[in-house]
Design an enzyme around this catalytic site. Structure first.
Site, PDB file in Angstrom:
ATOM      1  N   ILE A 252       7.414   7.574  37.391  1.00  0.00           N
ATOM      2  CA  ILE A 252       7.803   8.986  37.515  1.00  0.00           C
ATOM      3  C   ILE A 252       5.995   9.722  38.758  1.00  0.00           C
ATOM      4  O   ILE A 252       6.606  10.671  39.928  1.00  0.00           O
ATOM      5  CB  ILE A 252       7.833   9.738  36.446  1.00  0.00           C
ATOM      6  CG1 ILE A 252       9.655  10.264  35.905  1.00  0.00           C
ATOM      7  CG2 ILE A 252       7.823  11.513  36.767  1.00  0.00           C
ATOM      8  CD1 ILE A 252       9.475  10.733  34.452  1.00  0.00           C
ATOM      9  N   GLU A 253       5.275   8.985  37.719  1.00  0.00           N
ATOM     10  CA  GLU A 253       4.165   9.591  38.469  1.00  0.00           C
ATOM     11  C   GLU A 253       3.681   8.799  40.259  1.00  0.00           C
ATOM     12  O   GLU A 253       2.855   9.588  40.592  1.00  0.00           O
ATOM     13  CB  GLU A 253       3.354   9.737  37.226  1.00  0.00           C
ATOM     14  CG  GLU A 253       3.011   9.972  36.219  1.00  0.00           C
ATOM     15  CD  GLU A 253       3.019  11.562  35.966  1.00  0.00           C
ATOM     16  OE1 GLU A 253       2.420  11.924  37.345  1.00  0.00           O
ATOM     17  OE2 GLU A 253       3.009  11.601  35.366  1.00  0.00           O
TER      18      GLU A 253
END
Length: 224
Positions: free
Chosen positions: A119-120
């Protein structure tokens, strides 16, 4: 050409030069802290401030982040797709043993660690496009309610990158100043980043293994 210029003027548009950070009153406090508390040379710090430039984009985006302005339907495709699932499975397979080590050491499931890194930063494939020095500086010199917080983050970023021998003025990250595989803010790097592969340095920008341990350590210390 004259006609084009007149159109711009009549439209309320103008040509402006990006401001460097020496033009902002709040910058002096940052310079003084770096000199007095961290032993930096004032001339060198002022050179960085003169080479940096204020970015309105960071200030605008921090006021209206995507997670607050987009619906779940709009937000979901930004992070979850067949490509990211494939990349996640590959990352899990490639780092299986060190993910297992992180799980044993910090008590965080490997799948959670992998999902967060995905996600990051898309497993390190998307570390950010904004110049971090400029992003943090722009937020630090404004008079917004979080300016003091970003002043501290800007100072930490400069201190960390210089200590690590990195080019302070060229690192890229998010519009808010987060960097690396886990998109840590500078104070988070200081508090949670670890040398998971025990190679002598703590590198969350190009070392996926240190990022794995750092995410696990972050979750162990912050999630109750």
């Amino acid at each position: 050409m004259v006609r084009f210029f007149l159109i711009l003027v009549l439209s309320g548009l103008s040509f402006t030069t990006a401001k460097n950070f020496l033009e902002f009153p709040r910058t002096e406090a940052v310079i003084q802290t770096l000199v007095d508390e961290h032993g930096f040379d004032r001339t060198e710090v002022e050179r960085w401030m003169a080479e940096g430039s204020y970015r309105e984009e960071s200030v605008t985006n921090i006021a209206a982040p995507a997670e607050k302005t987009k619906s779940y339907v709009e937000y979901k495709p930004m992070f979850l797709s067949w490509l990211t699932i494939h990349q996640g499975k590959k990352f899990l397979e490639e780092h299986q043993s060190l993910l297992a080590k992180a799980e044993a050491t910090y008590g965080v499931p490997a799948e959670i660690i992998v999902a967060i890194i995905g996600i990051e930063s898309r497993y390190g494939n998307s570390l950010g496009r904004h110049n971090t020095f400029n992003a943090l500086g722009s937020l630090a010199v404004t008079e917004g309610r979080r300016a003091d917080y970003f002043q501290r983050e800007w100072i930490k970023f400069i201190v960390h990158t210089q200590a690590l021998g990195m080019d302070t003025l060229s690192i890229k990250g998010s519009y808010a100043g987060a960097t690396g595989f886990p998109q840590f803010m500078p104070t988070s790097y200081e508090a949670y980043a670890v040398d998971h592969d025990e190679d002598g340095d703590v590198d969350i920008w190009s070392d996926a293994v240190d990022a794995i341990g750092s995410v696990a350590n972050y979750l162990r210390k912050t999630v109750k």
